[in-house]
Enzyme design. Sequence first.
Site, PDB file in Angstrom:
ATOM      1  N   PHE A   1      -0.373 -15.526   3.255  1.00 31.51           N
ATOM      2  CA  PHE A   1      -0.359 -16.421   2.081  1.00 31.51           C
ATOM      3  C   PHE A   1      -0.703 -15.623   0.827  1.00 31.51           C
ATOM      4  O   PHE A   1      -0.983 -16.180  -0.212  1.00 31.51           O
ATOM      5  CB  PHE A   1      -1.345 -17.582   2.280  1.00 31.51           C
ATOM      6  CG  PHE A   1      -2.798 -17.172   2.267  1.00 31.51           C
ATOM      7  CD1 PHE A   1      -3.363 -16.571   3.383  1.00 31.51           C
ATOM      8  CD2 PHE A   1      -3.600 -17.369   1.147  1.00 31.51           C
ATOM      9  CE1 PHE A   1      -4.700 -16.172   3.385  1.00 31.51           C
ATOM     10  CE2 PHE A   1      -4.938 -16.980   1.134  1.00 31.51           C
ATOM     11  CZ  PHE A   1      -5.485 -16.381   2.265  1.00 31.51           C
TER      12      PHE A   1
ATOM     13  N   LYS B   1      -1.044   6.960   1.176  1.00 31.69           N
ATOM     14  CA  LYS B   1      -1.714   5.668   1.347  1.00 31.69           C
ATOM     15  C   LYS B   1      -3.204   5.906   1.333  1.00 31.69           C
ATOM     16  O   LYS B   1      -3.673   6.977   1.733  1.00 31.69           O
ATOM     17  CB  LYS B   1      -1.323   5.049   2.689  1.00 31.69           C
ATOM     18  CG  LYS B   1      -1.514   3.553   2.750  1.00 31.69           C
ATOM     19  CD  LYS B   1      -0.305   2.830   2.183  1.00 31.69           C
ATOM     20  CE  LYS B   1      -0.504   1.351   2.111  1.00 31.69           C
ATOM     21  NZ  LYS B   1       0.773   0.669   1.850  1.00 31.69           N
TER      22      LYS B   1
ATOM     23  N   ASP C   1      -2.415  -3.040  -2.141  1.00 34.36           N
ATOM     24  CA  ASP C   1      -1.960  -3.368  -0.787  1.00 34.36           C
ATOM     25  C   ASP C   1      -2.882  -4.518  -0.364  1.00 34.36           C
ATOM     26  O   ASP C   1      -3.468  -5.184  -1.236  1.00 34.36           O
ATOM     27  CB  ASP C   1      -2.084  -2.137   0.143  1.00 34.36           C
ATOM     28  CG  ASP C   1      -1.311  -2.301   1.453  1.00 34.36           C
ATOM     29  OD1 ASP C   1      -0.090  -2.087   1.442  1.00 34.36           O
ATOM     30  OD2 ASP C   1      -1.907  -2.656   2.480  1.00 34.36           O
TER      31      ASP C   1
HETATM   32  N1  GLU Z   1       1.436  -1.293  -0.735  1.00 35.50           N
HETATM   33  C1  GLU Z   1       2.826  -1.470  -1.051  1.00 35.50           C
HETATM   34  C2  GLU Z   1       3.673  -0.913   0.074  1.00 35.50           C
HETATM   35  O1  GLU Z   1       3.286  -1.005   1.215  1.00 35.50           O
HETATM   36  C3  GLU Z   1       3.165  -0.957  -2.438  1.00 35.50           C
HETATM   37  C4  GLU Z   1       2.914   0.488  -2.684  1.00 35.50           C
HETATM   38  C5  GLU Z   1       3.114   0.910  -4.144  1.00 35.50           C
HETATM   39  O2  GLU Z   1       3.519   0.102  -4.961  1.00 35.50           O
HETATM   40  O3  GLU Z   1       2.866   2.090  -4.410  1.00 35.50           O
HETATM   41  O4  GLU Z   1       4.753  -0.426  -0.112  1.00 35.50           O
END
Ligand code: GLU
Length: 444
Positions: free
Chosen positions: A238, A126, A166
């Site tokens: 939203f 992340k 994200d």
């Molecule tokens: N941010 C999204 C999650 O929390 C998607 C992550 C991604 O597609 O790599 O899973």
Amino acid sequence: MKAEINEFMESLKQRTPGEKEFHQAVQEVAESVWDFYMQNPKYRKNKILERMCEPERTIIFRVPWVDDHGEVQINRGYRVEFNSAIGPYKGGIRFHATVTLSILKFLGFEQTFKNSLTTLPMGGGKGGSDFSPKGKSDGEIMRFCQSFMNELFRHIGPDTDVPAGDIGVGGREVGYMFGQYKRLRNEFTGVFTGKGIGWGGSLIRPEATGFGAVYFVRHMLKRLGKDIAGHTFAISGFGNVAWGAVSKINELGGKVVTISGPDGYVYDPDGISGDKINYMLELRASNQDIVEPYSKKFGVKFVPGKKPWVEKCDIAIPCATQNELNVDDAADLVKNGCWLVAEASNMGCTAEAVEYLKEHIDFAPGKAVNAGGVSVSGLEMTQNSMRYNWSREEVDQRLQIIMQDIHETCVKFGSGGKRIDYVKGANIGGFVKVAEAMLAQGIV
Ligand code: GLU
């Protein structure tokens, strides 16, 4: 058992002082997997859980940029490469004023388990920054994304680490970051997911987290002899996730009566349907981070500064951010007749709320419910590797199969109590695959 977990948590806390969101995420996993961990000496001997709690690599960097007034701005950029036992690091990038190392570590840690559940070969990671896109011009966002990528590009790659969106990072930001990566590397590869349809993106990716959450809830309902149709849903947020969920709930005959933003929540007793769903996209694109304009446009109630959990509903799906539903909210929901909560946000409920909800009604955690987003990211990676695009139906079909598999895994490892323990099921299910891969690969 409690004493052993406490000891484990104390040692983690000493090594990672102040990282409270990270501690919360680890505590939940430790409680779920502890018995299983103890029954498997091979895991314990190799300190698998302890190793899983330490990111393989953490990159923290300065992101300088110049705003529209010629003023120099400095933000902090991060990428937490948590675990690559089952595939390249994979996970989104969050741009929000609240981003800290603790938040990205909790997200990266959860991502490892979530990605394992998807059945696809993706590790966990992340990233993000404390940069807030709210109120920024398009030019400012582009310059920030380019500066962010000027450092991050050397750490990522299609077989190394594949970021995505994200909170605060959607198609526009992915475009700017991908463009800068391509310029610096001089190569067009599947290094990001959530790309535009004309340049390597996958159909259904924008809808995938919300669609996947509703598919997951449908499986939960099926076990209870129920269906989406005819039920009332309270939703928070939203943005992209809320939008996908509202669309799919409508398609399947349910009614959504709330959405929310940092400014408060909207209550629409007739249901958010048709053009009102498209209006959510306009709200999001306005970069203002408020939902009040919805109530003005459609003449419905807006409650400033409050969360939607006081409204009557059958099913609640938090779709905004971590710890957005606390134990008082949980009690309000149950008191008003809500009988199922499924987190579409990552760690949407506080630990106390999860405990309360599990005791009283059916509850499923984000790492299972919202795994549809990263699943379609995995499918985007597959399509990029093949240099081919699947149709909408093909992607949707695969997403449905994956969500069904995740649900089955949760039931397999979460059965035995008066209800399915989806938290335990998701945590053990996610753990096993990563643990086995780590064992096979030695002490690395
Ligand atoms: N941010 C999204 C999650 O929390 C998607 C992550 C991604 O597609 O790599 O899973």
